[in-house]
Write a protein that holds these residues in place. Structure first.
Motif, PDB file in Angstrom:
ATOM      1  N   HIS A 145       0.836  -1.203   0.000  1.00 54.71           N
ATOM      2  CA  HIS A 145       0.000   0.000   0.000  1.00 54.71           C
ATOM      3  C   HIS A 145       0.878   1.263   0.000  1.00 54.71           C
ATOM      4  CE1 HIS A 145      -3.325   2.728   0.989  1.00 54.71           C
ATOM      5  NE2 HIS A 145      -2.439   3.327   1.771  1.00 54.71           N
ATOM      6  N   GLU A 146       1.826   1.322   0.929  1.00 51.98           N
ATOM      7  CA  GLU A 146       2.671   2.519   1.034  1.00 51.98           C
ATOM      8  C   GLU A 146       3.533   2.689  -0.213  1.00 51.98           C
ATOM      9  OE1 GLU A 146       1.870   4.481   3.216  1.00 51.98           O
ATOM     10  OE2 GLU A 146       0.945   3.255   4.769  1.00 51.98           O
ATOM     11  N   HIS A 182       1.964   4.720  -2.885  1.00 49.62           N
ATOM     12  CA  HIS A 182       2.154   6.170  -2.713  1.00 49.62           C
ATOM     13  C   HIS A 182       3.542   6.576  -3.214  1.00 49.62           C
ATOM     14  CE1 HIS A 182      -1.491   6.825  -0.415  1.00 49.62           C
ATOM     15  NE2 HIS A 182      -1.126   6.025   0.570  1.00 49.62           N
ATOM     16  N   GLU A 185      -4.688   6.596  -2.672  1.00 50.55           N
ATOM     17  CA  GLU A 185      -4.858   5.422  -1.809  1.00 50.55           C
ATOM     18  C   GLU A 185      -5.025   4.137  -2.610  1.00 50.55           C
ATOM     19  OE1 GLU A 185      -4.138   5.579   1.161  1.00 50.55           O
ATOM     20  OE2 GLU A 185      -4.226   7.751   1.419  1.00 50.55           O
ATOM     21  N   TYR A 189     -10.860   6.370   1.417  1.00 51.64           N
ATOM     22  CA  TYR A 189     -10.615   4.926   1.523  1.00 51.64           C
ATOM     23  C   TYR A 189     -11.810   4.125   1.005  1.00 51.64           C
ATOM     24  CZ  TYR A 189      -6.629   6.350   4.317  1.00 51.64           C
ATOM     25  OH  TYR A 189      -5.458   6.931   4.742  1.00 51.64           O
TER      26      TYR A 189
HETATM   27 ZN   LIG Z   1      -2.324   5.345   2.193  1.00 48.27          ZN
END
Ligand SMILES: [Zn+2]
Length: 458
Positions: free
Chosen positions: A216-217, A220, A244, A358
């Motif tokens: 997930h990170e 980004h 996101e 989200y």
């Molecule tokens: Zn995030």
């Protein structure tokens, strides 16, 4: 919350955390809402929720999210019924009732937003195995968290992304420092706005949850890097929901059965027949990806109500649980009052981070996954189910994704979505998500009927 299944221990953790963080922050929170509103009112807005909704560039946002959720709700209700039916069938303590809403502490997570840890309890028989315990596999194979970062990066490399720059490795914090510092440990990715200084902050541990959080990170981080050539003002996502969604799209790909084989999460000697294995794996994904939808909707509806002054400080907790019951079918395991302030148990409430992104991301990431799947020559358009799609190693999928990411915020989000889907007037659409889980949805309906499980939580 993930490990123990002893309900009294879970209750202790659940209420202990809320007792510790709730009451001390209630007044500070309501004061913060007042101050925020004073600020935005001086700029001509009614209240902060108006600005938060505007940020996403979607008109009628509240109606749009209600419509999206109306499409998804039948799946959630079946999942909820199955989980409740299974838990009540094996519960000897009378905590989970077969026809009442689910108590919030038994779902494997402090906030009941990710139910994946209770998967083993849901499988009908011990003989049906979902494969190896991924956390055990990761611990066997890797001795440091850095190695896990390398494995997460590998998926991005397979799509044609460049390795993360050397400064990423030297300046990030992967694990909790043992020099007495007490950093905020909630995982985050930060752009330092040079061409390549991007960093990760985590207090990572070698387990399945943190493994996927890394993906997930990294979504980004690669987004930062891919639009870093843009002028400063355009160096952000097509919207916060897109930001996101990138990493989570890759999580969809990494959780697919084929990739779990690649990672060694399904042993070669597994005796479960492939069809059952597919259903179990879809159930695993659904437990990660579906409860977050009503969770995020309830959370943000509460906060919009608070900001708009419809929910007063003396109604904070009751309104919170009313929404949880309405959307999630969940109730507190012990009596609550307005002395409690349960919203504060969630990081994004206390850190004042908008949350509907989200919800939108959870819908959008399957749309993006479908687009990448098609770019790689698979998926429904090629007569194959979306959930069987394996985009690992597809440069075509990577190119499609990078083309969108490189826009940054230089164009409205619907242009970014068009670059992905090649549709003329693309909308945020819940249909790909429903298509993805369609075999599981069917299976849940049949099982719930066969086992006579109560449906719904009115
Ligand atoms: Zn995030």
């Amino acid at each position: 919350m993930a490990k123990t299944r002893d309900y009294s221990t879970l209750l202790e953790a659940w209420s202990g955390w809320r007792n510790a963080v709730g009451p001390p922050s209630k007044q500070l929170f309501s004061r913060m809402i007042e101050i925020n509103n004073l600020g935005v009112q001086s700029a001509g807005f009614h209240d902060t929720s108006e600005i938060w909704k505007n940020e996403l560039g979607i008109s009628n946002l509240e109606n749009i999210v209600d419509d999206l959720y109306a499409t998804i709700q039948p799946l959630y209700v079946q999942l909820h019924a199955f989980v409740r039916g299974r838990l009540s069938a094996i519960d000897k303590t009378g905590v989970v009732h077969s026809d009442r809403p689910l108590p919030a502490h038994v779902l494997g997570n402090m906030w009941a937003q990710n139910w994946e840890p209770i998967l083993p309890q849901l499988l009908p028989t011990a003989a049906l195995s979902g494969g190896e315990d991924a956390t055990q596999v990761l611990r066997r194979r890797y001795s440091s968290f850095n190695q896990l970062v390398v494995v997460a990066q590998d998926f991005f490399l397979s799509l044609g992304f460049q390795p993360l720059p050397p400064t990423f490795w030297s300046r990030s914090q992967f694990v909790r420092p043992n020099d007495g510092r007490k950093p905020v440990c909630h995982g985050s990715a930060t752009d330092f706005y040079s061409q390549e200084d991007v960093r990760l902050l985590m207090c990572g541990k070698i387990n399945e949850d943190d493994f996927y959080t890394l993906h997930h990170e990294m979504g980004h981080l690669y987004y930062f890097l891919t639009y870093s050539h843009q002028p400063f003002l355009f160096r952000s996502g097509a919207s916060s929901a897109f930001h996101e969604a990138i990493g989570d799209t890759i999580i969809y790909a990494a959780m697919a059965t084929k990739h779990r084989h690649r990672l060694g999460f399904v042993s070669t000697g597994n005796k479960t027949n492939p069809k059952d294995l597919d259903i179990i794996n879809l159930l695993r994904q659904a437990l990660v990806k579906i409860p977050i939808l009503p969770f995020s909707l309830a959370l943000e509806k509460w906060r919009w109500g608070v900001m708009a002054g419809q929910i007063k400080p003396n109604q904070y907790n009751q309104a919170w649980w009313n929404l949880k019951l309405k959307y999630q079918g969940i109730v507190p395991p012990i009596e609550r009052s307005e002395k409690d302030f349960d919203p504060a148990s969630k990081f994004h409430i206390i850190s004042n981070t908008p949350y509907i992104r989200y919800f939108l991301s959870s819908v959008l990431q399957v749309q993006i996954f479908q687009a990448l799947c098609e770019a790689s020559g698979q998926g429904p358009r090629f007569g194959k189910p979306l959930n069987q799609c394996d985009i690992y190693g597809s440069i075509e999928a990577g190119n499609r994704l990078r083309e969108m990411m490189s826009l940054g915020s230089s164009h409205p989000w619907n242009v970014a979505l068009k670059v992905l889907t090649h549709e003329e007037n693309p909308k945020i659409d819940a249909q790909p998500l429903m298509d993805y889980y369609q075999p599981l949805h069917e299976w849940l309906v049949i099982e719930n009927r066969r086992l006579n499980y109560t449906i719904g939580f009115d």
